[in-house]
Design an enzyme around this catalytic site. Structure first.
Site, short mmCIF file in Angstrom:
data_model
loop_
_atom_site.label_atom_id
_atom_site.label_comp_id
_atom_site.label_asym_id
_atom_site.label_seq_id
_atom_site.Cartn_x
_atom_site.Cartn_y
_atom_site.Cartn_z
N ASP A 111 0.85 -1.19 0.00
CA ASP A 111 0.00 0.00 0.00
C ASP A 111 0.89 1.24 0.00
OD1 ASP A 111 -2.37 1.41 0.00
OD2 ASP A 111 -2.53 1.46 2.18
N TYR A 113 1.17 5.75 -0.58
CA TYR A 113 0.81 6.93 0.21
C TYR A 113 0.98 8.12 -0.73
CZ TYR A 113 1.16 9.55 4.73
OH TYR A 113 0.98 10.36 5.83
N HIS A 118 -3.47 14.00 1.21
CA HIS A 118 -3.66 13.04 2.30
C HIS A 118 -2.44 13.02 3.22
CE1 HIS A 118 -4.81 9.45 4.51
NE2 HIS A 118 -3.67 8.87 4.17
N ARG A 127 1.23 14.29 13.55
CA ARG A 127 2.50 14.88 14.01
C ARG A 127 2.37 16.39 14.09
NH1 ARG A 127 3.78 11.80 9.86
NH2 ARG A 127 4.31 13.64 8.64
N GLU A 186 -9.22 3.91 -2.00
CA GLU A 186 -8.00 3.79 -2.79
C GLU A 186 -8.28 3.10 -4.12
OE1 GLU A 186 -4.56 2.41 -0.71
OE2 GLU A 186 -5.23 3.18 1.24
N ASP A 218 -8.98 0.31 2.31
CA ASP A 218 -7.94 -0.03 3.29
C ASP A 218 -8.47 0.34 4.67
OD1 ASP A 218 -5.58 -0.49 4.66
OD2 ASP A 218 -4.67 1.40 4.04
N THR A 329 -4.59 6.46 0.21
CA THR A 329 -5.85 7.19 0.27
C THR A 329 -5.90 8.26 -0.80
OG1 THR A 329 -5.77 6.92 2.65
CG2 THR A 329 -7.38 8.50 1.81
MN MN Z 1 -3.93 2.95 2.82
#
Ligand code: MN
Length: 399
Positions: A111, A113, A118, A127, A186, A218, A329
């Protein structure tokens, strides 16, 4: 009315012909079919090739792009020729009466990113106070290896996971059901042709390896995820279930959806730069209990699937037939295009209002999430991916 009548607005016009694995009825043997209009064409009986009597697409996918092209040509000719309608009729089943199975025996699952929006939202939420994008983010497509064995087909209920959760104000974690169960909308890419260990797959070989595209949910337990993910990345917060759509849209059906990807600055290293452009104009839809809550735009993704494939193999890691790699995502620049409830509710601080009068931040037991997507079709009009649905079951022992 011809046996192959395709209603206007159908996800499955003749320009789509997605592959799936189905049984004509409960308990009957699974076999390969293609969706056309509101029916499924049984390829095991229509084409009479053993590869389509298999309970997954893997054997066919392993045959490679020239064979995919040949079968697609044969099927396109058959479904667009009125004289063939009678010959086809014996091999058609109503979509509403068949049982769909997991279309692919998933080999490895990765997966990514790839949405800048996102990743930025996640940075702000997980964070706070630091740079939202990590220093590596614009240099390489970040990903992690997921759990292939828990990939399930649309319609499979998803049990709320239990695990260690710790709120920012709590001194220590406690064990129990996730209170922040979420989704990630996704797009997944299915590998047909394997590669050799020790050899990188060049970025422009993308279409020689990738067979087709599915929708991916996901499922993510944000409270488990946020406590466990430093420093090695997601683990139990995501491995409990990943859902995919039953229909695999061939890459060849998405030629009219190809776009130029967003500009990349800094310029990626040469193995991530190809001649071919593989951004895809897919419009996703996220529906919760009957209310559409987001329409994520896939064409805005920063990293393309071709770049992800090149990156995933640049160290010599090999591909296997049935590998699934998902985009990450899909979240666009505008909030109505965000593909998770973590983002849509801004970590639970802004509830969403549903058409039934209720409010949601994260998912409750009994909630049903449906993902859909559509894309421009070759020859005009649009094609769709069908539905990817999943309903949340209570945590084990809590029903
Ligand atoms: Mn994911």
């Amino acid at each position: 009315m011809s046996a192959l009548f395709v209603p206007p607005g159908s996800d499955f016009p003749a320009a789509n012909l997605p592959y799936g694995v189905f049984s004509p009825g409960p308990g009957e043997r699974p076999r390969v079919g293609v969706a056309i209009g509101e029916q499924v064409l049984d390829l095991s009986s229509f084409l009479g090739d053993e590869v389509f009597s298999s309970p997954s697409l893997n054997a066919f996918m392993a045959e490679g792009p020239s064979r995919w092209t040949e079968v697609r040509r044969q099927l396109t000719a058959a479904v667009t020729d009125d004289r063939a309608t009678e010959e086809l009729a014996a091999h058609l089943h109503p979509l509403g009466s068949v049982v769909m199975h997991l279309p692919v025996e998933v080999a490895d699952y990765v997966d990514f990113y790839a949405s800048e929006q996102h990743a930025t939202n996640m940075g702000h939420l997980f964070r706070p106070g630091s740079e939202p994008l990590t220093p590596n983010w614009k240099h390489l497509p970040i990903g992690y290896h997921g759990r292939a064995g828990t990939v399930v087909v649309s319609g499979t209920p998803v049990r709320r996971p239990c695990g260690q959760r710790k709120g920012p104000a709590e001194p220590a974690p406690s064990f129990g059901p996730s209170a922040k169960l979420d989704i990630e909308a996704e797009v997944g890419f299915v590998v047909g042709v394997a590669s050799t260990q020790g050899e990188a797959v060049p970025i422009d070989s993308f279409a020689e390896h990738v067979f087709g595209v599915v929708l991916v949910n996901d499922w993510s337990a944000r409270d488990i995820h946020s406590f466990e993910y430093v420093p090695l990345g997601p683990f139990l917060g995501k491995s409990f279930a990943t859902s995919i759509s039953p229909w695999v849209v061939p890459l060849q059906a998405l030629e009219a959806a190809r776009r130029t990807p967003p500009a990349q600055d800094p310029r990626p290293l040469s193995y991530l730069r190809g001649r071919e452009e593989w951004a895809l104009e897919l419009t996703l839809e996220v529906e919760l209990n009957g209310t559409v809550v987001a329409r994520p735009p896939f064409s805005e993704m920063y990293w393309t699937a071709a770049q992800q494939l090149a990156h995933m193999t640049v160290n010599g890691a090999s591909l296997r037939t049935g590998d699934l790699f998902a985009s990450g995502t899909v979240s666009g620049a505008e909030a109505e295009g965000w593909g998770s409830f973590l983002e849509l509710s801004w970590n639970g601080s802004r509830p969403l209002h549903l058409d039934d009068g209720s409010e949601r931040t994260f998912l409750e037991d009994g909630d049903t999430v449906v993902l859909r997507a559509s894309a421009p079709a070759v020859g005009g009009g649009r094609l769709g991916f069908g539905e990817l649905s999943g309903t949340v079951l209570p945590a084990a022992g809590r029903s």
